[in-house]
Design an enzyme around this catalytic site. Sequence first.
Site, short mmCIF file in Angstrom:
data_model
loop_
_atom_site.label_atom_id
_atom_site.label_comp_id
_atom_site.label_asym_id
_atom_site.label_seq_id
_atom_site.Cartn_x
_atom_site.Cartn_y
_atom_site.Cartn_z
N ARG A 123 -78.42 9.50 -20.57
CA ARG A 123 -77.19 9.77 -21.31
C ARG A 123 -75.97 9.59 -20.41
O ARG A 123 -76.01 9.96 -19.24
CB ARG A 123 -77.21 11.21 -21.85
CG ARG A 123 -77.65 11.28 -23.28
CD ARG A 123 -77.91 12.68 -23.76
NE ARG A 123 -76.82 13.62 -23.57
CZ ARG A 123 -76.83 14.86 -24.06
NH1 ARG A 123 -77.86 15.29 -24.77
NH2 ARG A 123 -75.82 15.67 -23.83
N ARG A 166 -70.03 26.29 -30.89
CA ARG A 166 -69.75 26.26 -29.45
C ARG A 166 -68.43 26.94 -29.11
O ARG A 166 -68.09 27.03 -27.93
CB ARG A 166 -69.64 24.80 -29.01
CG ARG A 166 -70.85 24.30 -28.25
CD ARG A 166 -70.62 22.83 -28.10
NE ARG A 166 -71.20 22.28 -26.94
CZ ARG A 166 -72.35 21.62 -26.94
NH1 ARG A 166 -73.06 21.52 -28.03
NH2 ARG A 166 -72.79 21.08 -25.84
N ARG A 171 -83.35 13.84 -17.01
CA ARG A 171 -83.58 13.60 -18.45
C ARG A 171 -83.45 12.12 -18.79
O ARG A 171 -82.57 11.42 -18.28
CB ARG A 171 -82.56 14.38 -19.28
CG ARG A 171 -82.62 13.99 -20.76
CD ARG A 171 -81.91 14.95 -21.66
NE ARG A 171 -80.50 15.11 -21.35
CZ ARG A 171 -79.73 16.01 -21.92
NH1 ARG A 171 -80.21 16.85 -22.80
NH2 ARG A 171 -78.46 16.10 -21.56
P1 AP5 Z 1 -75.09 18.21 -26.60
O1 AP5 Z 1 -75.87 17.00 -26.86
O2 AP5 Z 1 -75.21 19.37 -27.52
O3 AP5 Z 1 -75.35 18.63 -25.10
P2 AP5 Z 1 -75.57 20.05 -24.38
O4 AP5 Z 1 -75.26 21.28 -25.13
O5 AP5 Z 1 -74.84 19.88 -23.10
O6 AP5 Z 1 -77.05 20.19 -24.28
P3 AP5 Z 1 -78.02 19.13 -23.74
O7 AP5 Z 1 -78.42 18.20 -24.86
O8 AP5 Z 1 -77.51 18.50 -22.50
O9 AP5 Z 1 -79.25 20.05 -23.28
P4 AP5 Z 1 -80.35 20.80 -24.11
O10 AP5 Z 1 -80.16 22.27 -23.93
O11 AP5 Z 1 -80.49 20.29 -25.50
O12 AP5 Z 1 -81.63 20.40 -23.24
P5 AP5 Z 1 -82.82 19.36 -23.53
O13 AP5 Z 1 -83.78 19.98 -24.50
O14 AP5 Z 1 -82.30 17.99 -23.82
O15 AP5 Z 1 -73.53 17.84 -26.56
C1 AP5 Z 1 -73.06 16.71 -25.88
C2 AP5 Z 1 -71.54 16.59 -26.06
O16 AP5 Z 1 -71.22 16.45 -27.46
C3 AP5 Z 1 -70.74 17.83 -25.63
O17 AP5 Z 1 -70.44 17.79 -24.25
C4 AP5 Z 1 -69.48 17.70 -26.51
O18 AP5 Z 1 -68.61 16.72 -26.01
C5 AP5 Z 1 -70.05 17.19 -27.82
N1 AP5 Z 1 -70.45 18.27 -28.74
C6 AP5 Z 1 -71.72 18.53 -29.20
N2 AP5 Z 1 -71.71 19.59 -30.02
C7 AP5 Z 1 -70.42 20.01 -30.09
C8 AP5 Z 1 -69.78 21.09 -30.76
N3 AP5 Z 1 -70.47 21.96 -31.53
N4 AP5 Z 1 -68.45 21.25 -30.60
C9 AP5 Z 1 -67.73 20.39 -29.84
N5 AP5 Z 1 -68.27 19.36 -29.15
C10 AP5 Z 1 -69.61 19.17 -29.28
O19 AP5 Z 1 -83.52 19.41 -22.11
C11 AP5 Z 1 -82.89 18.87 -20.96
C12 AP5 Z 1 -83.97 18.25 -20.04
O20 AP5 Z 1 -84.86 19.28 -19.58
C13 AP5 Z 1 -84.88 17.23 -20.77
O21 AP5 Z 1 -85.21 16.23 -19.85
C14 AP5 Z 1 -86.14 18.05 -21.15
O22 AP5 Z 1 -87.29 17.24 -21.18
C15 AP5 Z 1 -86.21 19.08 -20.02
N6 AP5 Z 1 -86.70 20.38 -20.46
C16 AP5 Z 1 -86.39 21.04 -21.61
N7 AP5 Z 1 -86.97 22.25 -21.64
C17 AP5 Z 1 -87.67 22.36 -20.47
C18 AP5 Z 1 -88.48 23.41 -19.92
N8 AP5 Z 1 -88.69 24.56 -20.56
N9 AP5 Z 1 -89.03 23.20 -18.69
C19 AP5 Z 1 -88.82 22.05 -18.03
N10 AP5 Z 1 -88.08 21.01 -18.50
C20 AP5 Z 1 -87.51 21.18 -19.71
#
Ligand code: AP5
Length: 211
Positions: free
Chosen positions: A154, A87, A121
Amino acid sequence: MKKNLVLLGPPGAGKGTLAQRLASEHGLLHLSTGDVLRDEVARATALGQRAKDYMDRGELVPDELILSMVKERVEGRSGILFDGFPRTLAQAEGLEKIAPIDAVIFLEVDKDTAVKRLSARRICPKCGAVYNLVTQPPKEDERCDRCGTKLIQRDDDKPEVIARRFEVYMRQSAPLARYYEEKGLLIRIDAGRSPEEVYAAALRALRDDRP
Ligand code: AP5
């Protein structure tokens, strides 16, 4: 598939959704740094206690904590799907010393779509399954289809934290697309489509090296 892959993209792009299916259907080790951190927080480990405040604010956890956490879990393995890592530039450089990367899938989605997805979500606190009340609802009243546990929202899916996560993404993580493009590893996928279409596009790109 014995490739090491990275999934890059803004919060709510669908990284976790795509990763769960790719990993289970292609025998990859799914490493979501967000999931690992949430588990550490839930178990109140030393790492979890250090990470919690950053996560609650929507900030990134310090690079050195993330790099040692990743190294511990993947050293000597192959066929890893990195979700939400790296990241920062420092994490990308650190990753080069841990595992060679074969391709980076960049899920592109506009902010409005991503915010709507995050707000709807729900996740299973027991098995980690991800749902969406609008696009992928559970069969039965906010309970996990797999294990029946009551779904939760979350903590960082509150509107003010979502906004902060986007700012942090734009400043610290978005530049990684260019970094990997220059290395010839970046595959851009339009993630504004349905999960099935995104999955099919990712598979096509990985097999044929085209989006
Ligand atoms: P993290 O859990 O990695 O959160 P994020 O990157 O913000 O990503 P999300 O999990 O929110 O979204 P996603 O892209 O995975 O989407 P999802 O598939 O769930 O990180 C959380 C925290 O941890 C960070 O803020 C930081 O503090 C820390 N952290 C983590 N990694 C770190 C690192 N490397 N370095 C430093 N800090 C770190 O989908 C979202 C929703 O949309 C779901 O409801 C799903 O059902 C829906 N959905 C998914 N795809 C579709 C589609 N194609 N069409 C319609 N709906 C869909």
